[in-house]
Design an enzyme around this catalytic site. Structure first.
Site, mmCIF file in Angstrom:
data_model
loop_
_atom_site.group_PDB
_atom_site.id
_atom_site.type_symbol
_atom_site.label_atom_id
_atom_site.label_comp_id
_atom_site.label_asym_id
_atom_site.label_seq_id
_atom_site.Cartn_x
_atom_site.Cartn_y
_atom_site.Cartn_z
ATOM 1 N N ASN A 103 0.834 -1.213 0.000
ATOM 2 C CA ASN A 103 0.000 0.000 0.000
ATOM 3 C C ASN A 103 0.866 1.258 0.000
ATOM 4 O O ASN A 103 0.513 2.251 -0.636
ATOM 5 C CB ASN A 103 -0.963 -0.016 1.191
ATOM 6 C CG ASN A 103 -2.199 -0.840 0.920
ATOM 7 O OD1 ASN A 103 -3.085 -0.434 0.168
ATOM 8 N ND2 ASN A 103 -2.254 -2.038 1.502
ATOM 9 N N HIS A 128 -8.193 -1.300 5.897
ATOM 10 C CA HIS A 128 -8.464 -2.607 6.513
ATOM 11 C C HIS A 128 -9.063 -3.531 5.449
ATOM 12 O O HIS A 128 -9.935 -3.105 4.690
ATOM 13 C CB HIS A 128 -9.436 -2.435 7.682
ATOM 14 C CG HIS A 128 -9.723 -3.717 8.390
ATOM 15 N ND1 HIS A 128 -8.839 -4.277 9.281
ATOM 16 C CD2 HIS A 128 -10.765 -4.572 8.306
ATOM 17 C CE1 HIS A 128 -9.334 -5.415 9.724
ATOM 18 N NE2 HIS A 128 -10.504 -5.624 9.153
HETATM 19 C C1 GRF Z 1 -3.197 -4.808 3.966
HETATM 20 O O1 GRF Z 1 -3.997 -5.910 3.687
HETATM 21 C C2 GRF Z 1 -3.963 -3.808 4.776
HETATM 22 O O2 GRF Z 1 -5.326 -3.780 4.491
HETATM 23 C C3 GRF Z 1 -3.753 -4.287 6.196
HETATM 24 O O3 GRF Z 1 -2.433 -4.749 6.228
HETATM 25 C C4 GRF Z 1 -2.049 -5.155 4.913
HETATM 26 C C5 GRF Z 1 -0.794 -4.382 4.583
HETATM 27 O O4 GRF Z 1 -0.235 -4.830 3.373
HETATM 28 N N1 GRF Z 1 -4.017 -3.253 7.161
HETATM 29 P P1 GRF Z 1 0.969 -4.029 2.727
HETATM 30 O O5 GRF Z 1 2.109 -4.018 3.747
HETATM 31 O O6 GRF Z 1 0.499 -2.662 2.398
HETATM 32 O O7 GRF Z 1 1.340 -4.834 1.502
#
Ligand code: GRF
Length: 217
Positions: A25, A120
């Site tokens: 993300n 989330h």
């Molecule tokens: C994602 O699935 C987000 O929704 C959750 O933790 C995960 C983080 O993934 N809160 P990344 O580190 O961004 O790949």
């Protein structure tokens, strides 16, 4: 009676992105910043884990990074205050949690009023907490998704900014469903950040209301 509408919002945005893991993300947010889709800079990436993959990604992009290990602090409040100080040092105006695996307490939330977002991997209020995708599969829902919400001290419970719906297929495993939701997250989170930065929204009770419907993600 609904709460009175509260004013928003950060304008000249400096993002502070908090991570604990791989940082996909973070990548989506940084890409959107680079592409000019989010009018902001990523001012600092903070991780509570020195091994987090997202730190390498940030360094590759020339984004300042910081590691604050929660084990180095006596209490949750001490840790939160150190986080606040680090974010303030980089003039952060909007905090974006992106896979940050620590609960933030009241002191942290009060330091950035209406300016902390989280993503989330479920349609909240269904399946808060860890393993949201597994919870969704075990419950047998036919759709799940992703939620961007403002952060309050209560876990995954703050006012909802944006959601994306993702189908659950009969042959899904936790991995396949997680991958489908993650793709949706990468589209949803940058748009939600952009719209929160843009302003023209208010929080009334639990509802985040955008003045222009086109701004609704
Ligand atoms: C994602 O699935 C987000 O929704 C959750 O933790 C995960 C983080 O993934 N809160 P990344 O580190 O961004 O790949």
């Amino acid at each position: 009676m609904p709460d009175p509408m509260t004013p928003n919002s950060p304008s000249a945005a400096a993002l502070g992105v908090l991570i604990s893991g791989r940082g996909s993300n973070l990548r989506a947010i940084a890409d959107a910043v680079t592409a000019g889709e989010i009018p902001a800079t990523v001012a600092i990436v903070v991780s509570n884990d020195a091994e987090a993959g997202g730190l390498a990604l940030a360094r590759e992009r020339g984004i300042p990074t910081s590691v604050l290990r929660h084990r180095d602090f006596g209490t949750r409040a001490d840790y939160d205050l150190a986080l606040v100080a680090e974010l303030r040092r980089h003039n952060v105006t909007l905090v974006c949690l992106a896979g940050f695996m620590r609960l933030l307490g009241p002191d942290f939330c009060a330091a950035f009023p209406d300016a902390i977002l989280n993503i989330h991997p479920s349609l909240l209020p269904s399946f808060p907490g860890t393993h949201a995708q597994r919870q969704a599969l075990e419950h047998g829902v036919k759709v799940s998704g992703a939620t961007v919400h403002f952060v309050t001290p209560a876990l995954d419970a703050g006012p909802i900014v944006a959601q994306a719906v993702v189908p659950v297929e009969d042959d899904d495993t936790e991995d396949t469903l997680s991958a489908r939701i993650l793709e949706a997250e990468h589209r949803l989170y940058p748009r939600a950040i952009r719209d929160v930065i843009h302003g023209e929204w208010q929080i009334g009770g639990r509802r985040v209301v955008f003045e222009s419907p086109s701004r609704r993600v």
